[in-house]
Motif scaffolding. Structure first.
Motif, mmCIF file in Angstrom:
data_model
loop_
_atom_site.group_PDB
_atom_site.id
_atom_site.type_symbol
_atom_site.label_atom_id
_atom_site.label_comp_id
_atom_site.label_asym_id
_atom_site.label_seq_id
_atom_site.Cartn_x
_atom_site.Cartn_y
_atom_site.Cartn_z
ATOM 1 N N TYR A 153 0.829 -1.204 0.000
ATOM 2 C CA TYR A 153 0.000 0.000 0.000
ATOM 3 C C TYR A 153 0.864 1.254 0.000
ATOM 4 O O TYR A 153 1.992 1.266 0.512
ATOM 5 N N TYR A 154 0.286 2.335 -0.570
ATOM 6 C CA TYR A 154 0.988 3.605 -0.703
ATOM 7 C C TYR A 154 0.045 4.727 -0.274
ATOM 8 O O TYR A 154 -1.076 4.824 -0.775
ATOM 9 N N ILE A 155 0.522 5.560 0.653
ATOM 10 C CA ILE A 155 -0.297 6.633 1.208
ATOM 11 C C ILE A 155 0.105 7.968 0.586
ATOM 12 O O ILE A 155 1.288 8.246 0.385
ATOM 13 N N GLY A 156 -0.892 8.804 0.300
ATOM 14 C CA GLY A 156 -0.653 10.164 -0.170
ATOM 15 C C GLY A 156 -1.387 11.157 0.712
ATOM 16 O O GLY A 156 -2.578 10.963 1.002
ATOM 17 N N ILE A 157 -0.698 12.208 1.142
ATOM 18 C CA ILE A 157 -1.290 13.244 1.976
ATOM 19 C C ILE A 157 -1.119 14.597 1.295
ATOM 20 O O ILE A 157 -0.022 14.939 0.841
ATOM 21 N N PHE A 165 -8.226 13.644 -19.440
ATOM 22 C CA PHE A 165 -8.687 14.268 -18.206
ATOM 23 C C PHE A 165 -8.689 13.203 -17.115
ATOM 24 O O PHE A 165 -9.031 12.047 -17.379
ATOM 25 N N PRO A 166 -8.353 13.566 -15.883
ATOM 26 C CA PRO A 166 -8.584 12.624 -14.788
ATOM 27 C C PRO A 166 -10.086 12.369 -14.656
ATOM 28 O O PRO A 166 -10.904 13.142 -15.171
ATOM 29 N N LYS A 167 -10.458 11.311 -13.968
ATOM 30 C CA LYS A 167 -11.864 11.129 -13.632
ATOM 31 C C LYS A 167 -12.335 12.375 -12.893
ATOM 32 O O LYS A 167 -11.560 13.049 -12.216
ATOM 33 N N MET A 168 -13.623 12.671 -13.002
ATOM 34 C CA MET A 168 -14.159 13.905 -12.428
ATOM 35 C C MET A 168 -13.753 14.072 -10.979
ATOM 36 O O MET A 168 -13.342 15.152 -10.542
ATOM 37 N N GLU A 169 -13.838 12.978 -10.209
ATOM 38 C CA GLU A 169 -13.548 13.067 -8.774
ATOM 39 C C GLU A 169 -12.060 13.257 -8.480
ATOM 40 O O GLU A 169 -11.679 13.576 -7.349
ATOM 41 N N LEU A 170 -11.209 13.056 -9.492
ATOM 42 C CA LEU A 170 -9.765 13.223 -9.300
ATOM 43 C C LEU A 170 -9.250 14.559 -9.829
ATOM 44 O O LEU A 170 -8.051 14.823 -9.771
ATOM 45 N N CYS A 171 -10.146 15.399 -10.352
ATOM 46 C CA CYS A 171 -9.720 16.719 -10.820
ATOM 47 C C CYS A 171 -9.490 17.662 -9.644
ATOM 48 O O CYS A 171 -8.526 18.418 -9.613
ATOM 49 N N THR A 172 -10.391 17.610 -8.667
ATOM 50 C CA THR A 172 -10.243 18.464 -7.497
ATOM 51 C C THR A 172 -9.129 17.927 -6.604
ATOM 52 O O THR A 172 -8.656 16.804 -6.786
ATOM 53 N N ASP A 173 -8.722 18.733 -5.617
ATOM 54 C CA ASP A 173 -7.576 18.378 -4.776
ATOM 55 C C ASP A 173 -7.803 17.042 -4.072
ATOM 56 O O ASP A 173 -8.887 16.786 -3.528
ATOM 57 N N ASN A 174 -6.773 16.194 -4.085
ATOM 58 C CA ASN A 174 -6.876 14.858 -3.504
ATOM 59 C C ASN A 174 -5.483 14.332 -3.173
ATOM 60 O O ASN A 174 -4.481 14.881 -3.617
ATOM 61 N N GLY A 175 -5.436 13.246 -2.404
ATOM 62 C CA GLY A 175 -4.164 12.626 -2.062
ATOM 63 C C GLY A 175 -3.792 11.472 -2.966
ATOM 64 O O GLY A 175 -2.698 10.905 -2.850
ATOM 65 N N ILE A 176 -4.678 11.114 -3.884
ATOM 66 C CA ILE A 176 -4.463 9.933 -4.726
ATOM 67 C C ILE A 176 -3.282 10.116 -5.670
ATOM 68 O O ILE A 176 -2.428 9.233 -5.816
ATOM 69 N N GLY A 177 -3.221 11.275 -6.331
ATOM 70 C CA GLY A 177 -2.105 11.522 -7.240
ATOM 71 C C GLY A 177 -0.767 11.547 -6.522
ATOM 72 O O GLY A 177 0.240 11.073 -7.055
#
Length: 325
Positions: A4-8, A303-315
């Motif tokens: 697993y890999y965590i992003g903050i 384009f990223p998926k819609m939910e990944l366009c806004t700020d997130n830790g996934i990228g």
């Protein structure tokens, strides 16, 4: 044993913590949008820092609690390989915002407690990573990326090296960001900040007006937006157009000049792959307009998926997984 890999990510308006696995499946995606008081047009950095300090321990606690919830994906802390964070807005010298220090500090402490690798990336690299994660771009050596958000409007040349992403600014706004332009027009028409999502919904019910909106493009890939802001504020003040039509006109104008600078950059650098990221990239009108127009020019548009366009830790989690350094 699954790795697993965590992003903050602690950005100007969102506290984010995400977990992905070794196959890029999103195991966990937690976000807490920072609270902006009614009537305000944003947050001071110290206000955002205070909220991040309160939010992030709750998200970390929720992540660890999954070990005791059989109905959820179980994350064994001993299977966490890397904890990555966003440490600044862009990967350039002197790029700095206090909000990112909260995530950086918490990520570093967590990595030491759990005995994992610790990596730092820019917030912008996180947005690019979210767009690369499940598409063909992860195998491209070089591509164009446009980062459009409330704080940033930059056209980028991205070199996808094994150990890092090399990102060079090759164009963008010389004054306001696209997100600022959108919010300021929305607030002028009575919407609450931030208002991009509501404006997107309303624009679907409107029609672009046949107006000569000023577009100020310089040197093929740079532009100014303050003149456009003044134009739309004057339009709202003096002409009784429907809000839906004003928003449709605004988005149509933004889409057109974005299309022009992308075309110019692709010709200049002989590249035919473009990634469009950031919160504004979730706008439905912009996505459809740019896909249709650029595909006709034989430019592959991602384009990223819609939910990944806004700020997130996934990228951030993804680039932490992929980049060795």
């Amino acid at each position: 044993m699954t790795k697993y890999y965590i992003g903050i990510d602690t950005s100007a308006y969102t506290t984010s913590l995400a977990v992905i696995d070794e196959w890029n499946n999103i195991v966990l995606d937690m976000r807490k949008v920072l609270e902006v008081k009614e009537g305000k047009k944003g947050l001071r950095q110290q206000e955002a820092v205070f909220q991040h300090i309160n939010n992030l321990p709750i998200l970390i606690d929720n992540m660890l609690d999954l070990n005791y919830m059989p109905s959820q994906n179980e994350i064994d802390v001993f299977d966490i390989v890397t904890i990555s964070c966003s440490n600044k807005p862009r990967n350039i010298k002197d790029s700095y915002m206090p909000v990112f220090m909260v995530g950086k500090g918490q990520a570093f402490i967590l990595s030491k407690v759990l005995g994992t690798k610790y990596k730092e990336f820019s917030h912008q690299e996180g947005h690019i990573g979210a767009g690369m994660m499940n598409g063909n771009l992860k195998d491209e050596v070089k591509f164009i990326s446009l980062h459009i958000s409330g704080g940033t409007t930059e056209l980028l040349l991205v070199e996808n090296h094994k150990d890092n992403l090399k990102v060079e600014i090759i164009g963008g706004s010389l004054d306001l960001s696209v997100g600022q332009l959108i919010d300021r027009v929305g607030v002028q028409l009575g919407l609450s900040f931030p208002c991009g999502k509501k404006m997107d919904e309303m624009s679907q019910l409107g029609n672009a007006l046949n107006l000569n909106v000023p577009i100020n493009i310089k040197d093929d890939t740079w532009f100014n937006l303050s003149g456009m802001e003044n134009y739309f504020k004057d339009l709202i003040k003096h002409y009784p157009y429907r809000s839906e039509d004003v928003f449709a006109t605004l988005f149509n104008t933004i889409a057109f000049f974005i299309y022009k600078i992308i075309i110019n950059s692709c010709i200049q650098y002989d590249i035919d792959n473009v990634l469009i990221t950031g919160g504004v990239a979730s706008n439905k009108f912009l996505r459809q307009y740019l896909k249709d127009k650029l595909n006709k020019e034989k430019i592959s548009t991602y384009f990223p998926k819609m939910e990944l366009c806004t700020d997130n830790g996934i990228g951030v989690a993804y680039v932490g997984k992929e980049k060795i350094f």
